[in-house]
Design a protein around this motif. Sequence first.
Motif, mmCIF file in Angstrom:
data_model
loop_
_atom_site.group_PDB
_atom_site.id
_atom_site.type_symbol
_atom_site.label_atom_id
_atom_site.label_comp_id
_atom_site.label_asym_id
_atom_site.label_seq_id
_atom_site.Cartn_x
_atom_site.Cartn_y
_atom_site.Cartn_z
ATOM 1 N N ILE A 84 17.798 -31.599 -2.255
ATOM 2 C CA ILE A 84 18.826 -30.296 -2.251
ATOM 3 C C ILE A 84 18.087 -29.051 -2.713
ATOM 4 C CG2 ILE A 84 20.865 -29.087 -3.017
ATOM 5 C CD1 ILE A 84 22.145 -31.967 -3.160
ATOM 6 N N ILE A 85 17.173 -29.069 -3.705
ATOM 7 C CA ILE A 85 16.247 -27.991 -4.345
ATOM 8 C C ILE A 85 14.937 -28.567 -4.188
ATOM 9 C CG2 ILE A 85 18.127 -27.042 -5.515
ATOM 10 C CD1 ILE A 85 17.039 -28.245 -8.281
ATOM 11 N N SER A 86 14.200 -27.775 -4.107
ATOM 12 C CA SER A 86 12.492 -28.060 -4.142
ATOM 13 C C SER A 86 11.964 -27.560 -5.619
ATOM 14 C CB SER A 86 11.797 -27.498 -3.224
ATOM 15 O OG SER A 86 11.455 -25.924 -3.073
ATOM 16 N N LEU A 87 10.844 -27.865 -5.775
ATOM 17 C CA LEU A 87 9.683 -27.376 -6.698
ATOM 18 C C LEU A 87 9.608 -25.869 -6.699
ATOM 19 C CD1 LEU A 87 7.654 -30.535 -7.984
ATOM 20 C CD2 LEU A 87 9.998 -29.586 -8.883
ATOM 21 N N GLY A 88 9.529 -25.319 -5.640
ATOM 22 C CA GLY A 88 9.210 -23.916 -5.364
ATOM 23 C C GLY A 88 7.986 -23.555 -5.888
ATOM 24 N N GLY A 89 6.998 -24.391 -5.658
ATOM 25 C CA GLY A 89 5.525 -24.190 -6.057
ATOM 26 C C GLY A 89 5.257 -24.520 -7.457
ATOM 27 N N TYR A 90 6.103 -24.896 -8.281
ATOM 28 C CA TYR A 90 5.846 -25.200 -9.406
ATOM 29 C C TYR A 90 5.460 -26.923 -9.646
ATOM 30 C CZ TYR A 90 7.809 -20.759 -10.799
ATOM 31 O OH TYR A 90 8.050 -19.389 -10.943
ATOM 32 N N GLU A 91 4.731 -27.089 -10.489
ATOM 33 C CA GLU A 91 4.314 -28.476 -10.803
ATOM 34 C C GLU A 91 5.134 -29.404 -11.365
ATOM 35 O OE1 GLU A 91 0.510 -31.150 -12.994
ATOM 36 O OE2 GLU A 91 0.531 -28.983 -12.580
ATOM 37 N N HIS A 92 5.889 -28.879 -12.409
ATOM 38 C CA HIS A 92 6.985 -29.684 -13.086
ATOM 39 C C HIS A 92 8.455 -29.142 -12.746
ATOM 40 C CE1 HIS A 92 4.017 -32.047 -15.142
ATOM 41 N NE2 HIS A 92 3.502 -30.921 -15.302
ATOM 42 N N ILE A 93 9.372 -30.201 -12.667
ATOM 43 C CA ILE A 93 10.856 -29.548 -12.753
ATOM 44 C C ILE A 93 11.379 -28.803 -13.623
ATOM 45 C CG2 ILE A 93 11.847 -31.462 -13.638
ATOM 46 C CD1 ILE A 93 13.975 -31.391 -11.345
ATOM 47 N N SER A 94 10.550 -28.957 -14.939
ATOM 48 C CA SER A 94 11.258 -28.109 -16.111
ATOM 49 C C SER A 94 10.636 -26.466 -15.816
ATOM 50 C CB SER A 94 10.644 -28.523 -17.284
ATOM 51 O OG SER A 94 9.484 -28.530 -17.410
ATOM 52 N N ASP A 95 9.551 -26.574 -14.997
ATOM 53 C CA ASP A 95 8.710 -25.274 -14.926
ATOM 54 C C ASP A 95 9.772 -24.388 -13.737
ATOM 55 O OD1 ASP A 95 6.689 -25.337 -16.629
ATOM 56 O OD2 ASP A 95 5.535 -26.202 -15.045
ATOM 57 N N THR A 96 10.225 -25.008 -12.907
ATOM 58 C CA THR A 96 11.046 -24.534 -11.805
ATOM 59 C C THR A 96 12.351 -24.048 -12.500
ATOM 60 O OG1 THR A 96 10.200 -26.248 -10.149
ATOM 61 C CG2 THR A 96 12.375 -25.021 -9.493
ATOM 62 N N LEU A 97 13.116 -24.871 -13.105
ATOM 63 C CA LEU A 97 14.208 -24.629 -13.807
ATOM 64 C C LEU A 97 14.011 -23.259 -14.760
ATOM 65 C CD1 LEU A 97 17.214 -24.974 -14.673
ATOM 66 C CD2 LEU A 97 16.414 -26.716 -16.401
ATOM 67 N N ASN A 98 13.183 -23.077 -15.451
ATOM 68 C CA ASN A 98 12.613 -22.022 -16.414
ATOM 69 C C ASN A 98 12.143 -20.800 -15.900
ATOM 70 O OD1 ASN A 98 13.842 -23.377 -19.048
ATOM 71 N ND2 ASN A 98 11.629 -24.552 -18.904
ATOM 72 N N ASN A 99 11.565 -20.966 -14.653
ATOM 73 C CA ASN A 99 10.846 -19.569 -14.067
ATOM 74 C C ASN A 99 11.328 -19.302 -12.650
ATOM 75 O OD1 ASN A 99 8.678 -19.619 -16.007
ATOM 76 N ND2 ASN A 99 7.941 -21.445 -15.147
ATOM 77 N N THR A 100 12.613 -19.903 -12.314
ATOM 78 C CA THR A 100 13.308 -19.529 -11.211
ATOM 79 C C THR A 100 14.639 -18.667 -11.616
ATOM 80 O OG1 THR A 100 12.524 -21.343 -9.922
ATOM 81 C CG2 THR A 100 14.288 -20.022 -8.808
#
Length: 169
Positions: free
Chosen positions: A51-67
């Motif tokens: 449903i969601i992608s990493l959006g260019g980040y390597e780790h899922i936590s980076d996606t959560l914290n930087n989006t």
Amino acid sequence: MLNAEHANFPRASFVRRLGAMIYDALLAVAVYMIAGAIGFGVFYGLYTTGIISLGGYEHISDTLNNTPIYQGVYQLWLALCVGGFYALFWSKGGQTLGMRAWRLKVQHPNGQNLSFITACARVIWSILGLGNLFILLNSDKLALQDKMTRSEIVILSVEANQMRNWHGA
């Protein structure tokens, strides 16, 4: 629930409130951690189902914290869980566990318990506990959240505190 017996107890001082706040802060941290784990689990589930992608980040936590949208929703979830912890306890029995340890109870001046909506308003007006500093500026021992929600925190007698249960009896 109206409990006229509790209408005549004295209001709590800043120091007593501070003692309960320190105790409850430990519980709030635990609620925050559990809510964080649940929120991250939901986010991870959304990722694994595509449903969601990493959006260019390597780790899922980076996606959560930087989006920004993901981070905003996650922070809102955490705030609602911690605020809900206080509002639920205040509306059901007038006491958090820290308040019970310090024999404190939040109520309306006539002894009536707060509604859930009033307890939610009290959470907002407390401004992360800073509303209690207002007590130091007046002699009626009312914090900002007390004045704004027409409530008070009283010191229960040992007997009244022991007779209370979580359901507000």
